[in-house]
Motif scaffolding. Structure first.
Motif, PDB file in Angstrom:
ATOM      1  N   LEU A   1      -2.530  -1.801  -6.438  1.00 33.19           N
ATOM      2  CA  LEU A   1      -1.454  -2.767  -6.361  1.00 33.19           C
ATOM      3  C   LEU A   1      -0.046  -1.981  -6.146  1.00 33.19           C
ATOM      4  O   LEU A   1       0.865  -2.814  -5.521  1.00 33.19           O
ATOM      5  N   GLY A   2      -0.157  -0.882  -5.623  1.00 30.90           N
ATOM      6  CA  GLY A   2       1.057  -0.213  -5.344  1.00 30.90           C
ATOM      7  C   GLY A   2       1.164  -0.005  -3.752  1.00 30.90           C
ATOM      8  O   GLY A   2       2.056   0.565  -3.498  1.00 30.90           O
ATOM      9  N   ILE A   3       0.402  -0.700  -3.163  1.00 28.50           N
ATOM     10  CA  ILE A   3       0.199  -0.596  -1.683  1.00 28.50           C
ATOM     11  C   ILE A   3       1.274  -1.542  -1.299  1.00 28.50           C
ATOM     12  O   ILE A   3       1.521  -2.625  -1.651  1.00 28.50           O
ATOM     13  N   THR A   4       1.921  -0.995  -0.134  1.00 32.14           N
ATOM     14  CA  THR A   4       2.881  -2.023   0.550  1.00 32.14           C
ATOM     15  C   THR A   4       2.122  -2.794   1.642  1.00 32.14           C
ATOM     16  O   THR A   4       1.174  -2.496   2.310  1.00 32.14           O
ATOM     17  N   ASP A   5       2.756  -3.991   2.363  1.00 33.41           N
ATOM     18  CA  ASP A   5       2.537  -4.653   3.304  1.00 33.41           C
ATOM     19  C   ASP A   5       2.318  -3.858   4.555  1.00 33.41           C
ATOM     20  O   ASP A   5       1.352  -3.743   5.307  1.00 33.41           O
ATOM     21  N   ASN A   6       3.275  -2.901   4.627  1.00 33.74           N
ATOM     22  CA  ASN A   6       3.439  -2.228   6.088  1.00 33.74           C
ATOM     23  C   ASN A   6       2.246  -1.401   5.783  1.00 33.74           C
ATOM     24  O   ASN A   6       1.340  -0.771   6.979  1.00 33.74           O
ATOM     25  N   GLU A   7       1.849  -0.459   4.670  1.00 35.56           N
ATOM     26  CA  GLU A   7       0.732   0.457   4.558  1.00 35.56           C
ATOM     27  C   GLU A   7      -0.615  -0.365   5.014  1.00 35.56           C
ATOM     28  O   GLU A   7      -1.612   0.255   5.489  1.00 35.56           O
ATOM     29  N   ILE A   8      -0.844  -1.649   4.738  1.00 30.34           N
ATOM     30  CA  ILE A   8      -1.921  -2.353   4.792  1.00 30.34           C
ATOM     31  C   ILE A   8      -1.959  -2.487   6.187  1.00 30.34           C
ATOM     32  O   ILE A   8      -3.044  -2.382   6.836  1.00 30.34           O
ATOM     33  N   HIS A   9      -1.017  -2.679   6.856  1.00 34.50           N
ATOM     34  CA  HIS A   9      -1.054  -2.978   8.554  1.00 34.50           C
ATOM     35  C   HIS A   9      -1.546  -1.473   9.046  1.00 34.50           C
ATOM     36  O   HIS A   9      -2.190  -1.688  10.042  1.00 34.50           O
ATOM     37  N   ARG A  10      -0.889  -0.434   8.458  1.00 30.10           N
ATOM     38  CA  ARG A  10      -1.252   0.864   9.125  1.00 30.10           C
ATOM     39  C   ARG A  10      -2.639   1.036   8.800  1.00 30.10           C
ATOM     40  O   ARG A  10      -3.538   1.617   9.693  1.00 30.10           O
ATOM     41  N   VAL A  11      -3.380   0.866   7.657  1.00 29.83           N
ATOM     42  CA  VAL A  11      -4.714   0.981   7.321  1.00 29.83           C
ATOM     43  C   VAL A  11      -5.477   0.120   8.282  1.00 29.83           C
ATOM     44  O   VAL A  11      -6.552   0.621   9.134  1.00 29.83           O
ATOM     45  N   ALA A  12      -5.160  -1.095   8.542  1.00 33.21           N
ATOM     46  CA  ALA A  12      -6.014  -1.952   9.302  1.00 33.21           C
ATOM     47  C   ALA A  12      -6.149  -1.407  10.946  1.00 33.21           C
ATOM     48  O   ALA A  12      -6.901  -1.350  11.680  1.00 33.21           O
ATOM     49  N   ASP A  13      -4.767  -1.006  11.064  1.00 31.45           N
ATOM     50  CA  ASP A  13      -4.685  -0.534  12.632  1.00 31.45           C
ATOM     51  C   ASP A  13      -5.352   0.707  13.007  1.00 31.45           C
ATOM     52  O   ASP A  13      -6.198   0.573  13.898  1.00 31.45           O
ATOM     53  N   THR A  14      -5.406   1.504  11.998  1.00 33.67           N
ATOM     54  CA  THR A  14      -6.271   2.578  12.176  1.00 33.67           C
ATOM     55  C   THR A  14      -7.779   2.203  12.366  1.00 33.67           C
ATOM     56  O   THR A  14      -8.571   2.910  13.110  1.00 33.67           O
ATOM     57  N   LEU A  15      -8.250   1.337  11.446  1.00 31.63           N
ATOM     58  CA  LEU A  15      -9.618   0.948  11.500  1.00 31.63           C
ATOM     59  C   LEU A  15     -10.049   0.197  12.820  1.00 31.63           C
ATOM     60  O   LEU A  15     -11.004   0.656  13.223  1.00 31.63           O
ATOM     61  N   LEU A  16      -9.096  -0.505  13.205  1.00 34.26           N
ATOM     62  CA  LEU A  16      -9.248  -1.072  14.397  1.00 34.26           C
ATOM     63  C   LEU A  16      -9.347  -0.218  15.507  1.00 34.26           C
ATOM     64  O   LEU A  16     -10.230  -0.322  16.375  1.00 34.26           O
ATOM     65  N   GLU A  17      -8.561   0.729  15.460  1.00 36.07           N
ATOM     66  CA  GLU A  17      -8.401   1.772  16.732  1.00 36.07           C
ATOM     67  C   GLU A  17      -9.891   2.406  16.571  1.00 36.07           C
ATOM     68  O   GLU A  17     -10.396   2.858  17.604  1.00 36.07           O
ATOM     69  N   MET A  18     -10.324   2.958  15.462  1.00 37.58           N
ATOM     70  CA  MET A  18     -11.650   3.850  15.168  1.00 37.58           C
ATOM     71  C   MET A  18     -12.630   3.024  15.594  1.00 37.58           C
ATOM     72  O   MET A  18     -13.670   3.570  16.220  1.00 37.58           O
ATOM     73  N   PHE A  19     -12.833   1.719  15.434  1.00 33.72           N
ATOM     74  CA  PHE A  19     -14.083   0.730  15.668  1.00 33.72           C
ATOM     75  C   PHE A  19     -13.838  -0.033  16.533  1.00 33.72           C
ATOM     76  O   PHE A  19     -14.076  -1.308  16.617  1.00 33.72           O
ATOM     77  N   LYS A  20     -13.116   0.309  17.804  1.00 34.16           N
ATOM     78  CA  LYS A  20     -13.120  -0.455  18.791  1.00 34.16           C
ATOM     79  C   LYS A  20     -14.490  -0.654  19.784  1.00 34.16           C
ATOM     80  O   LYS A  20     -15.291   0.211  19.486  1.00 34.16           O
TER      81      LYS A  20
END
Ligand SMILES: Cc1ncc(COP(=O)(O)O)c(C=O)c1O
Length: 372
Positions: free
Chosen positions: A352-371
């Motif tokens: 619950l404590g996660i921010t929208d910016n943090e969600i974007h950072r997690v998703a961007d990192t995954l997308l970069e890792m799993f290109k």
């Protein structure tokens, strides 16, 4: 870069107010009034006659299984893909745990898997709702009713989630909640047993409190434990319960944001948003690496940790646990889906404590890792 923990609870309602009230009143033990109020509100919300607050979800499962009065030959069906807290109470209460596999997309055991494990010796079934979707309970409840089999519902991860139009926690003969900080309601540590059955409620009330007797306090006719919840914990829990609808709405929002951001990632199996019987509440955001991905979950989690992103592995199947195998249990079991997702799955920050910016950072990192 600031680390993003896998979970951060939110204590932004009446938690401090009620906590101070408990402190100032001097009632900090389990005898304080918040315990009864928290129980009453939990029972009301889940349309159950009794709610019994305890010290953890594990304790709730111990009380629930103990109330079944198992005999040595009695079998209890339970998924392999779950936490050990579901299996140890069966063994400690002298029963025989019978493990079943799960579906690889919902992570829950299916009615077919559960029903096919029923024998003449089945005394109970533990339905465990996993990672944000409930078990498709009705077909199991129907057979259980016909055959006099008790159903324990482990709704630790499913507080506030509906199965069809009924709240999880109201489906079984007995249900168990956990209030660990990654749950939809937290008390730091804590749990609750819910039931409509007066006799079961009495047994659970006894077992959480050393089976003291009212008329002859230090004289015991059953084994019990100190599984009591303190007034301090219940004060926090009551404030958390008041916010449950908002919590569920935000959890869904987090899950749906990830779904949108990660939908084109070629190597990730994302959670199922809804089934015919429920909408995912995204208790966690679990991902499973496709077989075509050369990385396994452990490697992926290490890479994410290097980038300051917290993760957790999936459950390790119960039939593969050394502690049980050493007891001669489950040695011939094989549950393919549980084994595969345990190897290839992990979950990412979605508390619950996660921010929208943090969600974007997690998703961007995954997308970069799993290109591609
Ligand atoms: C399905 C399930 N059951 C039981 C528990 C045990 O709860 P607790 O940690 O409060 O003992 C958990 C904990 O995460 C869980 O996920």
């Amino acid at each position: 870069m600031k680390p993003i923990p896998v979970n951060k609870p939110k204590l932004d309602g009446n938690e401090s107010k009620y906590l101070m009230e408990a402190m100032e009143s001097g009632w900090i033990s389990s005898e304080g009034p918040f315990v009864g109020q928290f129980e009453e509100q939990c029972a009301l919300r889940h349309d159950r006659k009794h709610a019994i607050a305890v010290s953890s979800g594990t304790a709730a499962l111990h009380c629930a299984v103990n109330a079944l009065d198992l005999s040595p030959e009695d079998e209890v069906i339970v998924p392999s893909f779950t936490i050990i807290s579901c299996v140890t109470p069966i063994i400690e209460n002298g029963g025989v745990p019978i493990l079943v596999d799960c579906d690889s997309r919902t992570f829950n055991s299916t009615p077919e898997q559960i029903i096919s494990a029923i024998t003449a010796k089945t005394k109970a079934i533990i339905l465990v709702h996993i990672y944000g979707l409930p078990v498709d309970a009705d077909p199991v409840l129907e057979i259980a009713r016909e055959r006099g089999i008790k159903v324990i519902e482990d709704a630790a991860e499913a507080i506030g989630l509906d199965y069809k139009d009924r709240p999880c926690g109201s489906l079984g003969d007995i249900s168990a909640f956990s209030f660990y900080p990654n749950k939809h309601i937290t008390t730091g540590e804590g749990g609750m047993v819910l039931t409509d059955d007066d006799k079961i409620a009495e047994l659970c009330q006894g077992s959480r409190n050393l089976c003291f007797q009212e008329s002859k306090r230090f004289y015991h006719e059953r084994i019990g434990w100190n599984f009591r919840m303190t007034n301090i914990q219940a004060a926090i829990g009551l404030a958390q319960l008041e916010k449950l609808d908002g919590t569920i709405a935000r959890k869904r929002e987090i899950g749906l944001k990830y779904k949108e951001l990660l939908k084109d990632c070629p190597f990730l199996q994302l959670p199922v948003p809804e089934t015919s019987y429920a909408k995912n509440v995204y208790w966690v955001y679990p991902v499973v690496l496709h077989d075509s991905c050369t990385m396994n979950a452990t490697e992926a989690m290490i890479r994410l940790e290097e980038r300051q992103i917290g993760t957790r592995p999936f459950f390790y199947p119960m039939h593969k646990q050394p502690v049980f195998n050493q007891l001669g249990l489950f040695e011939n079991d094989s549950h393919h889906n549980a084994e595969r997702i345990a190897e290839r799955g992990f979950y990412i920050p979605a508390g619950l404590g996660i921010t929208d910016n943090e969600i974007h950072r997690v998703a961007d990192t995954l997308l970069e890792m799993f290109k591609h």
